[in-house]
Scaffold this motif. Structure first.
Motif, PDB file in Angstrom:
ATOM      1  N   LEU A  97     -27.427  31.433  -9.273  1.00 34.14           N
ATOM      2  CA  LEU A  97     -26.636  32.275  -8.167  1.00 34.14           C
ATOM      3  C   LEU A  97     -25.201  31.545  -7.464  1.00 34.14           C
ATOM      4  O   LEU A  97     -24.326  31.750  -7.576  1.00 34.14           O
ATOM      5  CB  LEU A  97     -27.150  33.296  -7.477  1.00 34.14           C
ATOM      6  N   GLN A  98     -25.931  30.316  -7.015  1.00 37.06           N
ATOM      7  CA  GLN A  98     -24.938  29.564  -6.110  1.00 37.06           C
ATOM      8  C   GLN A  98     -23.924  28.731  -7.297  1.00 37.06           C
ATOM      9  O   GLN A  98     -22.880  28.725  -6.920  1.00 37.06           O
ATOM     10  CB  GLN A  98     -25.918  28.410  -5.380  1.00 37.06           C
ATOM     11  N   GLU A 100     -22.734  30.104 -10.015  1.00 33.41           N
ATOM     12  CA  GLU A 100     -22.037  31.035 -10.433  1.00 33.41           C
ATOM     13  C   GLU A 100     -21.072  31.513  -9.361  1.00 33.41           C
ATOM     14  O   GLU A 100     -19.879  31.783  -9.763  1.00 33.41           O
ATOM     15  CB  GLU A 100     -22.795  32.362 -11.134  1.00 33.41           C
ATOM     16  N   THR A 101     -21.388  31.510  -8.336  1.00 34.78           N
ATOM     17  CA  THR A 101     -20.653  31.806  -7.082  1.00 34.78           C
ATOM     18  C   THR A 101     -19.555  30.795  -6.702  1.00 34.78           C
ATOM     19  O   THR A 101     -18.362  31.171  -6.816  1.00 34.78           O
ATOM     20  CB  THR A 101     -21.302  31.900  -5.864  1.00 34.78           C
ATOM     21  N   VAL A 102     -20.009  29.557  -6.929  1.00 33.27           N
ATOM     22  CA  VAL A 102     -18.903  28.439  -6.569  1.00 33.27           C
ATOM     23  C   VAL A 102     -17.915  28.308  -7.686  1.00 33.27           C
ATOM     24  O   VAL A 102     -16.597  27.955  -7.647  1.00 33.27           O
ATOM     25  CB  VAL A 102     -19.607  27.168  -6.692  1.00 33.27           C
ATOM     26  N   GLY A 104     -17.167  30.922  -9.496  1.00 31.90           N
ATOM     27  CA  GLY A 104     -16.729  32.451  -9.833  1.00 31.90           C
ATOM     28  C   GLY A 104     -15.355  32.590 -10.184  1.00 31.90           C
ATOM     29  O   GLY A 104     -14.925  33.430 -11.097  1.00 31.90           O
TER      30      GLY A 104
END
Length: 119
Positions: A97-98, A100-102, A104
């Motif tokens: 998740l981290q 994919e967030t960075v 995104g």
């Protein structure tokens, strides 16, 4: 860029000497996956340090997933299955998740979206 991803992953995670070969394979896979998920016209270089960081987190996610304990006991008579702590899975999901967030802002949309809905 592979060397940068490996160096970042090593600095962020507790990676033993015996895991170096696995980490390298995971870093290569992360780089390939994230490059393929970038929006059209966006290159890894366009993402700056976010690409290296995201790939490193994704590789560490794979490493954490591989450390999942699995089933600790199995009984067929009364059907008892015990699972060891899912900390590896939880950590892997959090790291993915981290990553994919960075990344995104640079990735193609993969989620649900409305198109052509009249109000």
């Amino acid at each position: 860029m592979m060397e940068e991803i490996m160096a970042m992953a090593r600095s962020m995670g507790a990676v033993s000497e015996s895991q170096q070969e696995v980490l390298e394979a995971l870093c290569r896979a992360a780089e390939t996956e994230m490059t393929g998920r970038l929006r059209d016209g966006v290159s890894p270089e366009d993402c700056g340090p976010a690409f290296v960081l995201g790939c490193a987190w994704l590789a560490l996610s794979g490493l954490a997933a591989g450390q999942y304990g699995g089933v600790s006991a199995f009984t067929a008579g009364s059907v008892t299955i015990r699972e060891e702590s899912g900390e590896g899975r939880e950590r892997a999901a959090a790291l993915r998740l981290q990553a994919e967030t960075v990344l995104g802002p640079y990735l193609k949309d993969r989620g649900f979206l409305f198109q052509g809905v009249e109000g």
